[in-house]
Design a protein around this motif. Structure first.
Motif, short mmCIF file in Angstrom:
data_model
loop_
_atom_site.label_atom_id
_atom_site.label_comp_id
_atom_site.label_asym_id
_atom_site.label_seq_id
_atom_site.Cartn_x
_atom_site.Cartn_y
_atom_site.Cartn_z
N LEU A 16 0.81 -1.21 0.00
CA LEU A 16 0.00 0.00 0.00
C LEU A 16 0.84 1.26 0.00
N GLU A 17 2.15 1.13 0.27
CA GLU A 17 3.04 2.28 0.29
C GLU A 17 3.62 2.59 -1.09
N TYR A 18 3.42 1.73 -2.04
CA TYR A 18 4.03 1.87 -3.37
C TYR A 18 3.43 3.07 -4.10
N ARG A 19 4.30 3.88 -4.73
CA ARG A 19 3.87 5.02 -5.52
C ARG A 19 4.68 5.10 -6.81
N ILE A 20 4.00 5.46 -7.88
CA ILE A 20 4.65 5.70 -9.16
C ILE A 20 4.33 7.13 -9.58
N TYR A 21 5.33 7.98 -9.62
CA TYR A 21 5.17 9.37 -10.06
C TYR A 21 5.53 9.46 -11.54
N VAL A 22 4.76 10.23 -12.28
CA VAL A 22 5.12 10.53 -13.67
C VAL A 22 6.07 11.72 -13.66
N THR A 23 7.14 11.66 -14.45
CA THR A 23 8.06 12.78 -14.59
C THR A 23 8.07 13.26 -16.04
N ASN A 57 -2.97 -8.07 -12.66
CA ASN A 57 -4.11 -8.04 -11.74
C ASN A 57 -4.04 -6.93 -10.70
N ASN A 58 -2.87 -6.31 -10.52
CA ASN A 58 -2.74 -5.25 -9.52
C ASN A 58 -3.68 -4.10 -9.83
N LYS A 59 -4.55 -3.75 -8.89
CA LYS A 59 -5.48 -2.63 -9.09
C LYS A 59 -4.75 -1.34 -8.76
N LEU A 60 -4.06 -0.80 -9.76
CA LEU A 60 -3.33 0.46 -9.62
C LEU A 60 -4.19 1.59 -10.15
N GLU A 61 -4.09 2.76 -9.51
CA GLU A 61 -4.91 3.89 -9.95
C GLU A 61 -4.27 5.21 -9.55
N ILE A 62 -4.57 6.24 -10.32
CA ILE A 62 -4.11 7.59 -10.01
C ILE A 62 -4.78 8.05 -8.72
N THR A 63 -3.96 8.53 -7.78
CA THR A 63 -4.54 9.03 -6.53
C THR A 63 -5.17 10.40 -6.77
N LYS A 64 -6.24 10.65 -6.06
CA LYS A 64 -6.90 11.94 -6.17
C LYS A 64 -6.58 12.87 -5.00
N ASP A 65 -6.15 12.29 -3.88
CA ASP A 65 -5.99 13.08 -2.66
C ASP A 65 -4.54 13.30 -2.26
N GLU A 66 -3.58 12.90 -3.09
CA GLU A 66 -2.17 13.09 -2.77
C GLU A 66 -1.51 14.06 -3.74
N LEU A 68 0.57 15.72 -6.42
CA LEU A 68 1.07 15.25 -7.72
C LEU A 68 0.37 13.99 -8.20
N ASN A 69 -0.64 13.53 -7.46
CA ASN A 69 -1.49 12.44 -7.94
C ASN A 69 -0.70 11.25 -8.49
N PRO A 70 0.18 10.67 -7.66
CA PRO A 70 0.92 9.48 -8.14
C PRO A 70 -0.03 8.30 -8.33
N ILE A 71 0.44 7.29 -9.02
CA ILE A 71 -0.29 6.03 -9.15
C ILE A 71 0.03 5.18 -7.93
N LYS A 72 -0.99 4.58 -7.34
CA LYS A 72 -0.79 3.76 -6.15
C LYS A 72 -1.58 2.46 -6.28
N GLN A 73 -1.27 1.53 -5.39
CA GLN A 73 -2.01 0.27 -5.29
C GLN A 73 -3.29 0.52 -4.51
N ASP A 74 -4.44 0.20 -5.09
CA ASP A 74 -5.71 0.32 -4.39
C ASP A 74 -5.74 -0.69 -3.24
N ASN A 75 -6.60 -0.43 -2.27
CA ASN A 75 -6.65 -1.36 -1.13
C ASN A 75 -8.04 -1.91 -0.94
N GLN A 76 -8.08 -3.09 -0.38
CA GLN A 76 -9.34 -3.78 -0.08
C GLN A 76 -9.16 -4.45 1.28
N GLY A 77 -9.90 -4.00 2.28
CA GLY A 77 -9.71 -4.54 3.62
C GLY A 77 -8.34 -4.21 4.18
N ASN A 78 -7.82 -3.02 3.81
CA ASN A 78 -6.50 -2.56 4.25
C ASN A 78 -5.37 -3.46 3.75
#
Length: 291
Positions: A16-23, A57-66, A68-78
């Motif tokens: 859940l800590e993984y982030r991908i920033y676009v440069t 299968n990894n549910k990765l998505e652009i964050t809306k609340d961080e 620079l809106n990096p891409i992160k791993q979505d979570n389900q049940g933490n």
């Protein structure tokens, strides 16, 4: 100036800590706000940010609340969320991502779907043969659109193809997909209908009885969502981080990272992937009694 997009990865993948920033040209930017929607003056070629490569299968998505809106791993049940394999599909069956500088306004009820927007950038299914990577900025042309109903919201799915695909010149509208890739549109609709069922959720539904709309209709939806984003970036709100480095005069505009609104980002980290607890290679067989 020709822009070169790349990625900056922080943390361990599959966590859940993984982030991908676009440069861009070596500088971190917002994957939501700083990449132009169109990359030609005629507005026929669009930029797409890949979130989830085909067959994964990894549910990765652009964050809306961080910032620079990096891409992160979505979570389900933490825990990290993975999309199940509904037979005969393995993971996502196209490169899946979003159109930057678009926003599905949750205050706007579309007259055709009679449902509000889902508060996200527009989703894209890119059907070309080359598998992308998370954070890649692809140039695509639009072919059509599918109107998924996600609960009470309209969740549009734009169908597009990479302009560099060997067959790109053969694709000009939604009807060309069935000619050159027979079965893909039906598989796409079935994929979206079933993909949440293994998690105990009901099958998804669609507007227009599941009919795909053509390129012209899709472009009207994109234009509407582009205008909605323009309003969003100028007014803020809806819990969306609007920090950006390109939209001068907008509330979130900053000229460079060190001004304080955007913190210094960690350097690229080459960390090993986290362990995957979910059985992502399992196939789920779904029959009519489950729907």
């Amino acid at each position: 100036m020709i822009c070169h997009y790349d990625t900056l990865k922080v943390g361990n993948s599959n966590t859940l800590e993984y982030r991908i920033y676009v440069t861009r040209n070596g500088t971190p930017i917002s994957s939501f706000h700083d990449i132009p929607l169109y990359c030609d003056s005629r507005e026929t070629v669009l930029n797409m940010v890949v979130e989830i490569p085909r067959w994964t299968n990894n549910k990765l998505e652009i964050t809306k609340d961080e910032v620079l809106n990096p891409i992160k791993q979505d979570n389900q049940g933490n825990k990290p969320r993975y999309v199940r394999n509904c037979f005969p599909y393995k993971g996502y069956i196209w490169n899946y991502g979003a159109l930057p500088q678009t926003w599905e306004d949750p205050n706007f009820t579309h007259p055709d779907t009679e449902a509000k927007g889902d508060n996200d950038p527009l989703d894209v299914c890119e059907i070309g043969e080359r598998v992308g990577y998370p954070g890649e900025v692809k140039q695509v042309k639009v072919l059509g659109i599918l109107a998924l109903l996600d609960g009470e919201d309209t969740d549009w799915k734009v169908i597009a193809i990479d302009i560099n695909d060997p067959l790109a010149s053969e694709f000009n509208d939604i009807g060309d997909v069935e000619v050159h890739m027979p079965g893909l549109l039906q598989a796409t609709k079935e994929w979206f209908r079933l993909y949440k069922v293994p998690d105990g959720k009901p099958a998804n539904k669609f507007s227009f009885n599941g009919e795909y709309k053509n390129k012209a209709y899709a472009n009207r939806v994109i234009e509407k969502c582009s205008h909605a984003w323009c309003h969003l970036i100028s007014t803020q709100g809806h819990g969306i981080a609007v920090a950006n480095t390109t939209i001068e005069g907008s509330p979130g505009y900053v000229t460079h990272i060190t001004q304080g609104l955007i913190p210094e980002l960690p350097i690229q980290q080459q960390l090993s992937p986290g362990s995957i607890e979910s059985p992502i290679d399992k196939w789920y067989f779904i029959n009519a009694a489950q729907l």
